[in-house]
Design a protein around this motif. Structure first.
Motif, PDB file in Angstrom:
ATOM      1  N   THR A  59       0.822  -1.200   0.000  1.00  0.00           N
ATOM      2  CA  THR A  59       0.000   0.000   0.000  1.00  0.00           C
ATOM      3  C   THR A  59       0.865   1.261   0.000  1.00  0.00           C
ATOM      4  O   THR A  59       0.606   2.204  -0.739  1.00  0.00           O
ATOM      5  N   VAL A  60       1.888   1.257   0.838  1.00  0.00           N
ATOM      6  CA  VAL A  60       2.763   2.433   0.893  1.00  0.00           C
ATOM      7  C   VAL A  60       3.503   2.611  -0.432  1.00  0.00           C
ATOM      8  O   VAL A  60       3.665   3.727  -0.920  1.00  0.00           O
ATOM      9  N   GLN A  61       3.904   1.509  -1.024  1.00  0.00           N
ATOM     10  CA  GLN A  61       4.556   1.596  -2.334  1.00  0.00           C
ATOM     11  C   GLN A  61       3.598   2.217  -3.354  1.00  0.00           C
ATOM     12  O   GLN A  61       3.993   3.062  -4.160  1.00  0.00           O
ATOM     13  N   PHE A  62       2.363   1.824  -3.301  1.00  0.00           N
ATOM     14  CA  PHE A  62       1.373   2.345  -4.241  1.00  0.00           C
ATOM     15  C   PHE A  62       1.065   3.824  -3.972  1.00  0.00           C
ATOM     16  O   PHE A  62       1.041   4.647  -4.879  1.00  0.00           O
ATOM     17  N   VAL A  63       0.871   4.155  -2.695  1.00  0.00           N
ATOM     18  CA  VAL A  63       0.433   5.507  -2.360  1.00  0.00           C
ATOM     19  C   VAL A  63       1.594   6.506  -2.391  1.00  0.00           C
ATOM     20  O   VAL A  63       1.469   7.615  -2.896  1.00  0.00           O
ATOM     21  N   GLN A  64       2.739   6.077  -1.844  1.00  0.00           N
ATOM     22  CA  GLN A  64       3.843   7.025  -1.698  1.00  0.00           C
ATOM     23  C   GLN A  64       5.041   6.727  -2.587  1.00  0.00           C
ATOM     24  O   GLN A  64       5.983   7.503  -2.654  1.00  0.00           O
TER      25      GLN A  64
END
Lengths: 213, 187
Positions: free
Chosen positions: B20-25
């Protein structure tokens, strides 16, 4: 059991990292209010005390049933000893879940009074999950709600050690002795963090919710 | 702006937050910090018939073992990513139960869902074969399936966009051109 009292209570302090670390994680976020419109479904109720069950039975009752030895439920001791022997270095111990079926099967067998050989019938992640379940299923949280607020206040103030000890001594003997036993074990897990990657904060996050229900 | 509520579920340590963090940030989190639950928002452009429409993704990462709020998330989520790690068999086996629970809570067979085998950069440590994942997905009435790596940025965006597409298919965006009402006046 009396010897327990002489223990250095600092051992327990890392469990309270939880309140700080995942404050944000535990409370429902502002932007998640849309999720809070429905009544909360409680997880399946703890097993009833009928017969000689183990899970969902209060520690005092377990003691009356003769299932507690030296202040620690026999079932907990067998799980902890298994983990001490095989799994202290396992990455994600207490974080990675065991298989639901294995855990459920073990629980039923313990509840049914069967002799369970963990070495043969289980894996470390399942045993770790089972241990957490035992604590979650206790009718009264291991760390009683009445001392939650004072604990948090204490944690926010800095001078923790002596007052923490006083506060924890308010717990019923049998809760205190099990808490002590677990904290001792968890600090062993923490010492192997280079291998298992479970720092005190990580352990507090995954273990805390099980003792503070 | 249309909002999509996506829920990422799976056992501890499979990489839900990392994905998720890879996708969002756009960063890979090296830390080994367990999440209990966390939520992220991202506004993205989605192309609908050559027009870019802004949509918002609300993504919730949920550790499977903290059960109290789980039904709630399942009820309110619109699309689900069920994540396991290709390096740990136990994280794979339990997804069947999780899927059944989602279908039960949603009370329908038709739920936008994707099965995700994460950590596919760790080929040396692989214990769950790609075919196993594929077979599993096939049994789930042809559920979408991807192997991903949050670390090497493989198939990360695809997971979330696939869910959005599935949601769109299920509940299509309302067509803008509303029919002109015929003015029928009764005297």
């Amino acid at each position: 059991m009396q010897t327990v009292r002489t223990v250095d209570v600092v051992d327990c302090s890392f469990l309270f990292c939880f309140s700080k670390h995942s404050k944000a994680a535990v409370q429902i976020k502002e932007d998640m209010k849309w999720m809070a419109q429905l009544p909360m479904n409680k997880p399946s109720p703890a097993t009833v005390t009928g017969g000689k069950k183990i899970f969902g039975v209060s520690l005092l009752e377990l003691r009356d049933l003769g299932l507690v030895k030296d202040g620690v439920p026999v079932v907990v001791r067998s799980m902890v000893e298994y983990l001490e022997k095989h799994s202290l270095r396992l990455e994600g111990l207490f974080r990675v879940n065991g298989s639901i079926r294995t855990v459920d099967n073990l629980r039923q067998r313990f509840d049914g009074g069967e002799e369970v050989d963990l070495h043969q019938d289980a894996d470390a992640f399942a045993v770790a999950s089972l241990l957490k379940q035992f604590l979650r299923d206790l009718p009264e949280a291991l760390i009683h709600p009445s001392i939650h607020n004072p604990l948090i206040q204490l944690y926010q103030a800095n001078d923790v050690v002596s007052d923490l000890r006083k506060l924890l001594l308010q717990l019923p003997d049998i809760h205190y002795s099990l808490l002590h036993y677990l904290c001792h074990f968890l600090s062993q897990v923490e010492q192997e963090q280079a291998h298992n990657r479970m720092t005190a904060t990580n352990l507090a996050t995954v273990f805390g919710p099980n003792v503070f229900q | 702006m249309r909002e999509y509520k996506l829920v990422v579920l799976g056992s501890g340590g499979v990489g839900k937050s990392a994905l998720t963090v890879q996708f969002v940030q756009g960063i890979f989190v090296e830390k080994y910090d367990p999440t209990i639950e966390d939520s992220y928002r991202k506004n993205v452009c989605e192309f609908i018939s050559l027009q870019c429409e802004l949509i918002r993704l609300l993504i919730v990462c949920l550790q499977e073992q903290f059960t109290a709020m789980r039904d709630l998330y399942m009820k309110n989520g619109q699309g689900f990513a069920l994540v396991y790690s290709i390096t740990a068999q136990s994280t794979f086996n339990d997804l069947q139960d999780l899927r059944e629970q989602i279908l039960r809570v949603k009370d329908t067979e038709d739920v936008p869902m994707i099965l995700v085998g994460n950590k596919c950069d760790l080929e040396d440590e692989r214990v769950v074969g790609k075919e196993q994942g594929q077979n599993f997905a096939r049994q789930w009435s042809n559920c979408a399936f991807l192997e991903s790596s949050a670390k090497s940025k493989i198939n990360v965006n695809e997971i979330f966009y696939d869910l959005v597409r599935q949601i769109n298919r299920k509940t299509p965006v309302e067509k803008k051109r509303a029919k002109k009402k015929s003015n029928c006046i009764l005297l």
